[in-house]
Design an enzyme around this catalytic site. Sequence first.
Site: not given
Length: 841
Positions: A445-446
């Site tokens: 994630n990210e």
Amino acid sequence: MERESLHEGWRMTVLSGPALPADLAGAEVPAAVPGCAHLDLLAAGLIPDPCQDRNEAALAWAHRAEWRYTLDFAAAPPAPGERTDLVFDGLDTVTTIELDGRRIGATANMHRGHRFDIRGPLTAGGNGNGNGGGDGAGRHTLAVTFHSALEHAERLQRELGERPRAYPHPFNMVRKMACSFGWDWGPDLQTAGIWKPVRLERWHTARIAALRPLATVTGSGAGRVEVHLRVERSGLEPAGDLLATARIAEHEVRTVIPAAADEAVLTLQVPDVLLWWPAGHGDQPLYGLDVTLARPGGAEPQRELDSAGRRIGFRTVTVDTTPDETGTPFTFVVNGTRIFAKGANWIPDDHFLTRITRERLARRIDQALGAHMNMLRVWGGGIYETDDFYDLCDERGILVWQDFLFACAAYPEEEPLRGEVEAEARENVTRLCSHPSLVLWNGGNENLWGYRDWGWREELAGRTWGLGYYLELLPRIVAELDPGRPYADGSPYTPGQAPDGIHPNDQDHGSRHEWEVWNRADYTHYRDHIPRFCSEFGFQGPPAWATLTDAVHDDPLTPLSPGFRQHQKAEDGNGKLERGLAPHLPVPADFTDWHWATQLNQARAVAFGIEHFRSWWPRTAGAVVWQLNDCWPATSWAAVDGAGRPKPLWYALRRAFAPRLLTVQPRNGRPALAAVNDTARPWTGELRLARQTLGGVIRAEDKIALDVPPRSAALLPLPGALAEPGKPEEEVLVVTADDARTCHLFAEDRELAYRPAPLRAEAVAVPGGYRVDVHAESFARDIAVFADRLAPDAEADDMLVTLAAGESHSFLVRTAAALDPAALTRPPVLRTANDLRAGRS
């Protein structure tokens, strides 16, 4: 195989810690296993509830504490030729394990299991405290010492070099649930404990060490299952042949695993299988697969050594990333059908994981289904969920996007972390690959975005940051163990791009996170972008009133009171809430009105984004909201709060994700009507349109033929007489077709000439609760019944209902409590947007 759980009789001792309260030093309490230290101390009355008021901050001493879990148990020595293993399915997180005072192992990964051969200690006779009786069972003491995960992470940080991350604690230096260290919606309560089952396993000859059924569908409509089997041999006898059998209903296949081998593949063909479909696209048939391991027959009957089972479903899945005229799509294709993903991000449903039951998961997943969702994304800062979670998604047709557990940080690729990452990935891919609901493995994630935009490159100065995991290790493991399942490098990401290529959050390529809205821009700016797939976007709102007041006891309760602020983790969260209100509604001074206004604005903001995204199908192929659920009572982006109560946002999601949607959207500088048909049948009929005053006087009306093919969206131009109001502050466009409807206003609430009290209301008792009948004497927007203000169990069947003048609606309130019917018909229980505009509290 004989299995004996070791869950009863544990005790937990608080060993040490630099800020340990004097009255807890050396304290010993009964321990629940599975469980954690916080819950054991809470059950013993030694700490306050960590989820109430400001108790989270008062328990910060636990971050650096050490704990010891001890169990005295009786166990017979191994029989001749018998292997005896001590098996932990999950330990949280950094431990030393001793049996009868002898160190047998250590762990530093919450996300995998551990197995120890304890024949030696059991044969040695135990701890010298006598035996367990006349059966020859010796007495033994098992001790698991939990060291501070924070201090372990800090040590590794000193050794490997600091890596950038989104939050203060070095959560990226230990394989532990990242949000255990605090997040912008969750508490900083760093748990420790035996969080999954523990048991003794006794076995002879061989056991099933890993089972990987890979199911697909052939061109002829038959199901094909490759059953990959790995066995472990005891090492206590000469290796011999083994017989493996796999069975689905009456279909069976057998194979002999030679003495020199420990792996086999059995292929089952199941003719004319029923296909597994996502919710809203078909049924979810599941097939039971049974696998046994035995000695070959010969002159003696076969002797079963071990067995295992899975439920499987037959379907195909791909993610279409074939470049097109716009860029790179990101479209899920199941059984050859392109799917618009309607979903939400999923976080652990309780910060204290062992409080999450199958029943609780079922309720939460049913809430997703009830809001017409077909996807949940298991976010990378949490956990690989329990088998119950994926089983329930299989049964209900909820597609699962599964992150590997990396979130918002740079992760070292050196040992000892690399070995732990590979071990956990292999274990969990093997564990989960049988589930038809699982449709994507995602690298994290990210993190690709963080490297590109958040100053990481300069801070890292050449140190590793996880790219090797996302581009090499994880896709290699997926290709080896689960080759039929798509893999994505991260979220957001642009397929096929290196870190310096097309931006990972580019709207025209792959998946996108939209956080300008909430952080900086008004929610109307969702329309600034047309993503190919939006895998994160959201807006905050406080929890239900009953949830809030059960957890926070400030007097007075305000957005700035200490307990309320403790449960608001977002940076400048309250400021963003009020700035988000300002373009649309007055910012109330009264807290009751403020609570209602911010909940309403959350619902409107997210629904606004969803309707925009859906109107662009198939260019936009998914809207996955941040977030479905909460892990404690908090002001957050969740649609369902920490007590399981649906917020107004949940009801807005139910409308915005409905199979058939009408929404007015701008196209080429003019308003157009988008009709979205996410069903298998054409949507035909007649649209009825009326531009009318808020008091109900018709200014213009028309009828338009509606014909929208299955699984598609159509744009219909609005006639000028309907799209152009005479007095924007006094008029509304009402569009209806069958059971779909939209009310399009020409100005913001703060500018509208609302009648402040537009409703007549009456409540009557009915079986199971109360019926609240409302009649609109003037246009009434976003009618809500907050029945939880009267009884904790009270819940309305609908919310955010908008009525034109002259229309009526009945709400059903379910509760076991005796309520005052009149209280259901007035504020603060019965609310509308009108009364906020009027400033009435």
